[in-house]
Scaffold this motif. Sequence first.
Motif, mmCIF file in Angstrom:
data_model
loop_
_atom_site.group_PDB
_atom_site.id
_atom_site.type_symbol
_atom_site.label_atom_id
_atom_site.label_comp_id
_atom_site.label_asym_id
_atom_site.label_seq_id
_atom_site.Cartn_x
_atom_site.Cartn_y
_atom_site.Cartn_z
ATOM 1 N N SER A 195 33.330 45.603 46.896
ATOM 2 C CA SER A 195 33.913 44.912 48.048
ATOM 3 C C SER A 195 32.954 44.847 49.235
ATOM 4 O O SER A 195 33.091 43.990 50.109
ATOM 5 C CB SER A 195 35.211 45.606 48.474
ATOM 6 O OG SER A 195 34.944 46.881 49.046
ATOM 7 N N THR A 199 32.328 39.463 49.008
ATOM 8 C CA THR A 199 33.377 39.367 50.030
ATOM 9 C C THR A 199 34.443 38.321 49.715
ATOM 10 O O THR A 199 35.241 37.967 50.581
ATOM 11 C CB THR A 199 32.730 39.034 51.386
ATOM 12 O OG1 THR A 199 31.964 37.819 51.259
ATOM 13 C CG2 THR A 199 31.813 40.158 51.838
ATOM 14 N N THR A 202 39.362 41.136 49.351
ATOM 15 C CA THR A 202 39.431 42.387 50.108
ATOM 16 C C THR A 202 39.307 43.568 49.150
ATOM 17 O O THR A 202 39.450 43.418 47.926
ATOM 18 C CB THR A 202 40.766 42.495 50.859
ATOM 19 O OG1 THR A 202 41.830 42.548 49.895
ATOM 20 C CG2 THR A 202 40.981 41.297 51.771
ATOM 21 N N PHE A 203 39.076 44.746 49.716
ATOM 22 C CA PHE A 203 38.992 45.936 48.870
ATOM 23 C C PHE A 203 40.285 46.137 48.091
ATOM 24 O O PHE A 203 40.272 46.492 46.902
ATOM 25 C CB PHE A 203 38.685 47.170 49.708
ATOM 26 C CG PHE A 203 38.940 48.457 48.984
ATOM 27 C CD1 PHE A 203 38.269 48.750 47.795
ATOM 28 C CD2 PHE A 203 39.872 49.370 49.460
ATOM 29 C CE1 PHE A 203 38.513 49.941 47.109
ATOM 30 C CE2 PHE A 203 40.122 50.558 48.782
ATOM 31 C CZ PHE A 203 39.440 50.833 47.607
ATOM 32 N N SER A 205 42.339 43.960 46.942
ATOM 33 C CA SER A 205 42.406 43.037 45.805
ATOM 34 C C SER A 205 41.439 43.451 44.700
ATOM 35 O O SER A 205 41.771 43.379 43.505
ATOM 36 C CB SER A 205 42.089 41.612 46.271
ATOM 37 O OG SER A 205 43.063 41.149 47.180
#
Length: 269
Positions: A195, A199, A202-203, A205
């Motif tokens: 992540s 980009t 999001t982290f 996801s």
Amino acid sequence: MKTRAITAFFFTIVMLASLYLGAWTFTVFYLLLSVFALREFYILIEPSGIKVQKFTGLTTHVLIFGLLASFMLLDLDLRYLLLIIPACTAFFLTELYRHEPEPFRNIAFGFGGLFFVTIPFCFFYALAFLLGKTQFSFHFPLAFLLMLWASDTGAYLFGRKLGKHKLFERHSPKKTWEGFFGGVLTSVLVSFIISLYFTELTFASWAGMAVLIVSFGTLGDLVESMLKRSLGAKDSGQLLPGHGGLLDRFDGLLIAAPLVYAYLWLILN
């Protein structure tokens, strides 16, 4: 162990190179890889007396994968997908002239190979075009592989050190719940690192993708183990010294790839 490590190193380099060298290299590499994986499946089931139509199955696989690649790379008209219909019909028509004692068993395993190998590899390939047709990006397939490898590594290390509670002893005696959760931990950690550089998501996801890969990758591993045990086989093949066959290395992809594709498609759309 030394042979296993050398094989893993060189095969990993080749796989990563196929991603970094662009869309056409990626396409050719995974077309060939999936052809050999399907051939391995058909050879694996032969000792049980199944006389599957290898040529028809492999030809249909190349057609399906080739049409998908043409659709993604060249924006081919969707009407060409209708060519899949006569290709699949060939399984039935060819069997009429083979004089085999169990024709529908042969047909079932012919299609079974397409569902077990072709469809998952097609979904994995399509991950590279999630941002749009003709827009190749290696980020999603690379992230998938990194999380899958992290899962396997974490499951092995945690299972070896802490493993006590069997996950599914009937099909895979060595797998434990401790190994499974270790795989989740390492895969989520890798998703955090991803992540920072990729980009598109999001982290949270990326972490969701990691959990899916570990969960359904483990199920894919168990399904492939179930297949081998039902056929009395130790490995799916001998193509990769120290590792067995391609299906042994990509068993985690077989069930996870379609679900991960659906998950990412829903997030991005």
